[in-house]
Every structure is written in structure tokens, then in C-alpha cells.
Design a protein around this motif. Structure first.
Motif, PDB file in Angstrom:
ATOM      1  N   CYS A  64       0.843  -1.187   0.000  1.00 24.33           N
ATOM      2  CA  CYS A  64       0.000   0.000   0.000  1.00 24.33           C
ATOM      3  C   CYS A  64       0.875   1.233   0.000  1.00 24.33           C
ATOM      4  O   CYS A  64       1.844   1.320   0.750  1.00 24.33           O
ATOM      5  CB  CYS A  64      -0.936   0.028   1.202  1.00 24.33           C
ATOM      6  SG  CYS A  64      -2.108   1.406   1.076  1.00 24.33           S
ATOM      7  N   GLN A  66      -0.203   4.148   0.804  1.00 25.35           N
ATOM      8  CA  GLN A  66      -0.697   5.082   1.818  1.00 25.35           C
ATOM      9  C   GLN A  66      -0.103   4.743   3.194  1.00 25.35           C
ATOM     10  O   GLN A  66       0.516   3.694   3.370  1.00 25.35           O
ATOM     11  CB  GLN A  66      -2.224   5.056   1.902  1.00 25.35           C
ATOM     12  CG  GLN A  66      -2.923   5.376   0.590  1.00 25.35           C
ATOM     13  CD  GLN A  66      -2.716   6.819   0.126  1.00 25.35           C
ATOM     14  OE1 GLN A  66      -2.009   7.615   0.751  1.00 25.35           O
ATOM     15  NE2 GLN A  66      -3.333   7.161  -0.997  1.00 25.35           N
ATOM     16  N   ASN A  67      -0.339   5.637   4.120  1.00 27.91           N
ATOM     17  CA  ASN A  67       0.315   5.503   5.422  1.00 27.91           C
ATOM     18  C   ASN A  67      -0.648   5.704   6.589  1.00 27.91           C
ATOM     19  O   ASN A  67      -0.264   6.258   7.635  1.00 27.91           O
ATOM     20  CB  ASN A  67       1.461   6.526   5.509  1.00 27.91           C
ATOM     21  CG  ASN A  67       2.764   5.846   5.910  1.00 27.91           C
ATOM     22  OD1 ASN A  67       2.748   4.703   6.407  1.00 27.91           O
ATOM     23  ND2 ASN A  67       3.866   6.522   5.724  1.00 27.91           N
ATOM     24  N   CYS A  68      -1.881   5.259   6.444  1.00 27.91           N
ATOM     25  CA  CYS A  68      -2.892   5.430   7.494  1.00 27.91           C
ATOM     26  C   CYS A  68      -2.324   4.926   8.828  1.00 27.91           C
ATOM     27  O   CYS A  68      -1.830   3.798   8.911  1.00 27.91           O
ATOM     28  CB  CYS A  68      -4.161   4.671   7.134  1.00 27.91           C
ATOM     29  SG  CYS A  68      -4.772   5.118   5.498  1.00 27.91           S
ATOM     30  N   TYR A  70      -3.408   3.802  11.560  1.00 28.50           N
ATOM     31  CA  TYR A  70      -3.977   2.669  12.293  1.00 28.50           C
ATOM     32  C   TYR A  70      -3.786   1.316  11.598  1.00 28.50           C
ATOM     33  O   TYR A  70      -4.053   0.279  12.166  1.00 28.50           O
ATOM     34  CB  TYR A  70      -5.483   2.903  12.498  1.00 28.50           C
ATOM     35  CG  TYR A  70      -6.180   3.433  11.250  1.00 28.50           C
ATOM     36  CD1 TYR A  70      -6.531   2.583  10.219  1.00 28.50           C
ATOM     37  CD2 TYR A  70      -6.433   4.798  11.108  1.00 28.50           C
ATOM     38  CE1 TYR A  70      -7.143   3.073   9.074  1.00 28.50           C
ATOM     39  CE2 TYR A  70      -7.049   5.302   9.971  1.00 28.50           C
ATOM     40  CZ  TYR A  70      -7.396   4.436   8.946  1.00 28.50           C
ATOM     41  OH  TYR A  70      -7.979   4.925   7.820  1.00 28.50           O
ATOM     42  N   CYS A  71      -3.310   1.328  10.359  1.00 27.69           N
ATOM     43  CA  CYS A  71      -3.402   0.115   9.531  1.00 27.69           C
ATOM     44  C   CYS A  71      -2.067  -0.593   9.335  1.00 27.69           C
ATOM     45  O   CYS A  71      -1.058   0.039   9.007  1.00 27.69           O
ATOM     46  CB  CYS A  71      -3.995   0.500   8.177  1.00 27.69           C
ATOM     47  SG  CYS A  71      -4.046  -0.865   7.003  1.00 27.69           S
ATOM     48  N   LEU A  73      -1.110  -2.427   6.962  1.00 19.03           N
ATOM     49  CA  LEU A  73      -0.601  -2.465   5.581  1.00 19.03           C
ATOM     50  C   LEU A  73       0.102  -1.161   5.195  1.00 19.03           C
ATOM     51  O   LEU A  73       0.646  -1.043   4.103  1.00 19.03           O
ATOM     52  CB  LEU A  73      -1.740  -2.728   4.580  1.00 19.03           C
ATOM     53  CG  LEU A  73      -2.625  -3.969   4.774  1.00 19.03           C
ATOM     54  CD1 LEU A  73      -3.430  -4.244   3.499  1.00 19.03           C
ATOM     55  CD2 LEU A  73      -1.836  -5.197   5.149  1.00 19.03           C
ATOM     56  N   ARG A  74       0.075  -0.187   6.104  1.00 19.74           N
ATOM     57  CA  ARG A  74       0.673   1.122   5.789  1.00 19.74           C
ATOM     58  C   ARG A  74       2.098   0.959   5.279  1.00 19.74           C
ATOM     59  O   ARG A  74       2.848   0.083   5.725  1.00 19.74           O
ATOM     60  CB  ARG A  74       0.617   2.038   7.017  1.00 19.74           C
ATOM     61  CG  ARG A  74       1.498   1.600   8.170  1.00 19.74           C
ATOM     62  CD  ARG A  74       1.095   2.313   9.450  1.00 19.74           C
ATOM     63  NE  ARG A  74       1.158   3.767   9.293  1.00 19.74           N
ATOM     64  CZ  ARG A  74       2.255   4.493   9.488  1.00 19.74           C
ATOM     65  NH1 ARG A  74       3.379   3.914   9.868  1.00 19.74           N
ATOM     66  NH2 ARG A  74       2.224   5.797   9.330  1.00 19.74           N
ATOM     67  N   GLY A 110      -4.190  -3.362  -0.786  1.00 18.79           N
ATOM     68  CA  GLY A 110      -3.804  -2.000  -0.427  1.00 18.79           C
ATOM     69  C   GLY A 110      -3.803  -1.171  -1.707  1.00 18.79           C
ATOM     70  O   GLY A 110      -4.118  -1.684  -2.777  1.00 18.79           O
ATOM     71  N   GLU A 111      -3.442   0.081  -1.610  1.00 22.45           N
ATOM     72  CA  GLU A 111      -3.355   0.898  -2.827  1.00 22.45           C
ATOM     73  C   GLU A 111      -2.022   0.589  -3.502  1.00 22.45           C
ATOM     74  O   GLU A 111      -0.982   1.075  -3.095  1.00 22.45           O
ATOM     75  CB  GLU A 111      -3.513   2.378  -2.488  1.00 22.45           C
ATOM     76  CG  GLU A 111      -4.927   2.692  -2.067  1.00 22.45           C
ATOM     77  CD  GLU A 111      -5.266   4.186  -2.103  1.00 22.45           C
ATOM     78  OE1 GLU A 111      -4.461   4.985  -2.623  1.00 22.45           O
ATOM     79  OE2 GLU A 111      -6.348   4.538  -1.598  1.00 22.45           O
TER      80      GLU A 111
HETATM   81 FE1  SF4 Z   1      -4.768   3.050   4.519  1.00 24.01          FE
HETATM   82 FE2  SF4 Z   1      -6.224   1.180   3.223  1.00 24.01          FE
HETATM   83 FE3  SF4 Z   1      -3.580   1.391   2.763  1.00 24.01          FE
HETATM   84 FE4  SF4 Z   1      -4.447   0.452   5.100  1.00 24.01          FE
HETATM   85  S1  SF4 Z   1      -4.721  -0.536   3.108  1.00 24.01           S
HETATM   86  S2  SF4 Z   1      -2.778   1.984   4.776  1.00 24.01           S
HETATM   87  S3  SF4 Z   1      -6.339   1.654   5.422  1.00 24.01           S
HETATM   88  S4  SF4 Z   1      -5.135   2.952   2.298  1.00 24.01           S
END
Ligand code: SF4
Ligand code: 5AD
Ligand code: FES
Length: 350
Positions: A64, A66-68, A70-71, A73-74, A110-111
Motif C-alpha cells: 500500500c 498510503q500511510n494510514c 492505524y493500519c 498495511l501502511r 492495499g493501494e
Molecule cells: Fe490506509 Fe487502506 Fe492502505 Fe491500510 S490498506 S494503509 S487503510 S489505504
């Protein structure tokens, strides 16, 4: 529950409409929510019957960008072993899912930009040839990308809003924007996808008032599918630690959504079962009508670690299929034979 809760629930049952204050009043009620759950169950039965739709979920990449906060997979999580499943193998998994009797596959990741539009559309159209419904859950894309996936035959799209509180959103999802995410959902809806969304319940800093606003937002879209999950603390993420269990609260949010949107598809989520060993069955008896069993091959499963303790980590796709069937039978419900699209029912408004 007190009298005002009773009258709010009566109003919801009759009109499927509540304002933010009334929703907040239900969320704030500390006493047991038995009546809320049982009326949500009755509404589900009245509008949708006892059939449960199964969706085979294939977690095809845990990369992924992204770097959310809480997640698991960040992008910044160095403790996660990353994997990608090649298109041919994804298609094979979908074929297997069809043989297990699933009528829908959900492709989730993930993205991950490794899967170009070209790769994805080929995967989608090949799976569509199997005559099953396809749901995508691959994050934020441009309008053109969403259009390409829709044109390739995708039926549904899941994109959780997570929270509609802008301050919280900006804090927890760095470099992402709430406006853009809402625009994505608008685009998805506009393109004719059955649109799924939902929130995480219990995010650090989240208030009940902001959850009430989230519910109003989901109703305003309006969504065709809902997925509500409790926040589960992941020690491989920078978020503040909590041991609090948000099962009951997420169940309440889910039940309220059922009252307000009586005919939509609502999932008994994996996250709910992670924090309560009977979580999915309880959810199915409190308004939910969908389960999404994991159909990812065992070698990959443990790496799709959004949060710790995720269920089914060592189980095979066929095991999960029979496990869930037995569970569903144990509560006197049955597996639907159809694809389980959102069929808009006539609202019982007099
Ligand atoms: Fe964010 Fe979704 Fe990537 Fe997790 S999988 S970091 S929630 S975008
Ligand atoms: N607890 C519960 N759900 C989470 N998600 C991500 N991190 C967590 C967590 N710690 C959910 C989000 C996202 C999906 C990938 O998983 O809702 O949409
Ligand atoms: Fe996977 Fe029960 S659904 S083991």
C-alpha cells in the motif's frame, strides 16, 4: 433502555429516518442495547428475509502506498512481509471461489500501483466471464480508472470513508484528504456501481457525535452496502495503544444503519469476529445479511495483517466455506442462491 430511546426506535422502525441528535442519543445510551439489536434483526427479516449472501474475498496484494496510522498495511510498516498475487493466480482463485459456490468475488488490496488499469481490467473481464459478480476494494482511483473498471464489468465497489471528521481524518490519514475520498465515493456512485462504505468504530480521538455524523453521511450517499468494524490496535503502527473492545459499539452503529437503510446489504465483518469469537453470528442476528469469507490461499493470509488476531489466518478457502455454512445453519439461516445485488425494496412508510 429509557422511554426516549424506545420512542426513537419506534420512529426509526416506522420511518427509517432519524436526525443526528436521535442517533447520538442511541449511541450514548449506556444500558444494554437488546431492543436496538432485536428491532434491527426484525427489519432485516422484513425487508430481506433469512438468506445470507456470501462474498469470497481475495486479498491479492498487501502493498500500500498510503500511510494510514492505524493500519498494518501502511507503507511505513517495516515488519510486514509483502506479497503480490499475479493476475493469472487471482483468476484461478476466483475460479475456485465459483466452484465453492460463491456468487461474488471481492478483490481487495492495499493501494498498489503495480496493478495497472490494463492488468486490472483483464483480470475483471476474465472473472466476469465466469458469470459471477465482481466487487473491487482497491482504494482511491481517478474517475477514469473507476470508469475503466466499471466498463470492464465490475458490479460493486467498496471504499470505507473511515471517519467523516476532517480533523481526525487529517491526523490519521496523512497526505490523504476527506474531500477527495468523498469525491471518490460520489464518482463510484455516479458510475453506477453498487456502492459500499463504512467506518472504523473506536478510532483514537473519535467521538460518538462524529460517529452520528458518519451515519448521516452514509445515509446521504446513499450507500448500497455497509461494512462496520471495530478499531483494533496494531502494535506495528504508530497509533496510541488501547485495549478497549469496540465490539458492542460497532454492533450498535451497524444496527442503527439497518434501521435507517432497511434494504441495503450489511456485512457481519471479520473485524467484529476478531474482537468477539461469535461476532459474525451476533451481527447476523442484529441486522447484518452478508458474510465475506476469506478465499485467499493460506500462504498469503498471515501477511494481510491489517490488525493482530485476524481470524482464519491458518485456514484454507474450502475450510472457511464449510465453516461459515455450518455457522449460518446453526442460527437457522440459509445461504442465498443469487448474486445478492442491492434490490431496493418498497419502504414501509405510510
Ligand atoms: Fe490506509 Fe487502506 Fe492502505 Fe491500510 S490498506 S494503509 S487503510 S489505504
Ligand atoms: N482496526 C480495524 N480496522 C482497520 N482497518 C485498517 N486498520 C484497522 C484497524 N487497526 C480497516 C479500514 C480499511 C481496511 C483496509 O481495514 O477500514 O478500510
Ligand atoms: Fe474461516 Fe470459520 S470462516 S475458519
Amino acid at each position: 433502555m429509557g422511554n426516549d430511546i424506545d420512542s426513537i426506535l419506534n420512529k426509526a422502525v416506522k420511518y427509517h429516518n432519524l436526525d443526528e441528535k436521535e442517533i447520538l442519543c442511541i449511541l450514548e445510551e449506556k444500558k444494554e442495547s437488546k431492543r436496538l439489536f432485536s428491532v434491527a434483526d426484525e427489519i432485516r427479516k422484513k425487508y430481506l428475509g433469512d438468506g445470507i449472501h456470501l462474498r469470497a474475498i481475495i486479498e491479492f496484494s498487501n502493498y500500500c502506498k498510503q500511510n494510514c496510522l492505524y493500519c498494518g498495511l501502511r507503507k511505513g510498516n517495516k515488519y510486514l512481509t509483502r506479497y503480490r498475487i499475479e493476475p493469472q493466480e487471482i483468476i484461478e482463485s476466483a475460479r475456485k471461489a465459483k466452484n465453492y459456490g460463491y456468487k461474488t468475488v471481492v478483490l481487495q488490496s492495499g493501494e498498489d500501483s503495480y496493478y495497472s488499469v490494463d492488468k486490472m481490467t483483464k483480470i475483471i473481464s476474465t472473472i466476469k466471464d465466469l458469470d459471477i459478480a465482481v466487487t473491487l476494494s482497491i482504494g482511491e482511483k481517478t474517475f477514469e480508472e473507476y470508469k475503466a473498471y466499471r466498463d470492464a464489468g465490475t458490479d460493486r465497489y467498496l471504499l470505507k470513508i473511515e471517519t467523516t471528521n476532517e480533523i481526525l481524518y487529517n491526523k490519521l490519514d496523512p497526505k490523504m484528504s476527506l474531500t477527495n475520498r468523498m469525491q471518490c465515493l460520489e464518482n463510484i456512485k455516479k458510475l453506477g456501481y453498487e456502492t459500499g462504505s463504512g467506518i472504523i468504530v473506536g478510532l483514537p480521538g473519535q467521538t460518538l457525535k462524529s460517529i452520528a455524523k458518519d451515519i448521516m453521511y452514509l445515509k446521504s450517499i446513499p450507500i448500497d452496502m455497509a461494512g462496520i468494524g471495530p478499531f483494533i490496535y496494531n502494535p506495528s503502527t504508530p497509533i496510541e495503544s488501547t485495549k478497549e473492545n469496540f465490539f458492542e459499539l460497532s454492533l450498535k452503529v451497524m444496527a442503527i444503519i439497518r434501521l435507517l437503510m432497511p434494504d441495503i446489504n450489511i456485512a457481519a465483518t471479520t473485524a467484529m469476529e476478531t474482537v468477539n469469537s461469535r461476532g459474525r453470528l451476533i451481527a447476523l442476528q442484529s441486522g447484518a445479511n452478508v458474510v465475506m469469507p476469506n478465499t485467499t490461499e493460506v500462504i498469503y493470509r498471515k501477511h494481510y495483517k491489517i490488525y493482530p488476531g485476524k481470524i482464519c489466518i491458518n485456514d484454507s478457502p474450502s475450510h472457511c466455506r464449510s465453516c461459515i455454512e455450518n455457522k449460518i445453519k446453526s442460527i437457522n439461516r440459509y445461504i442465498s442462491m443469487g448474486k445478492g445485488s442491492h434490490i431496493k425494496q418498497k419502504r414501509g412508510i405510510k
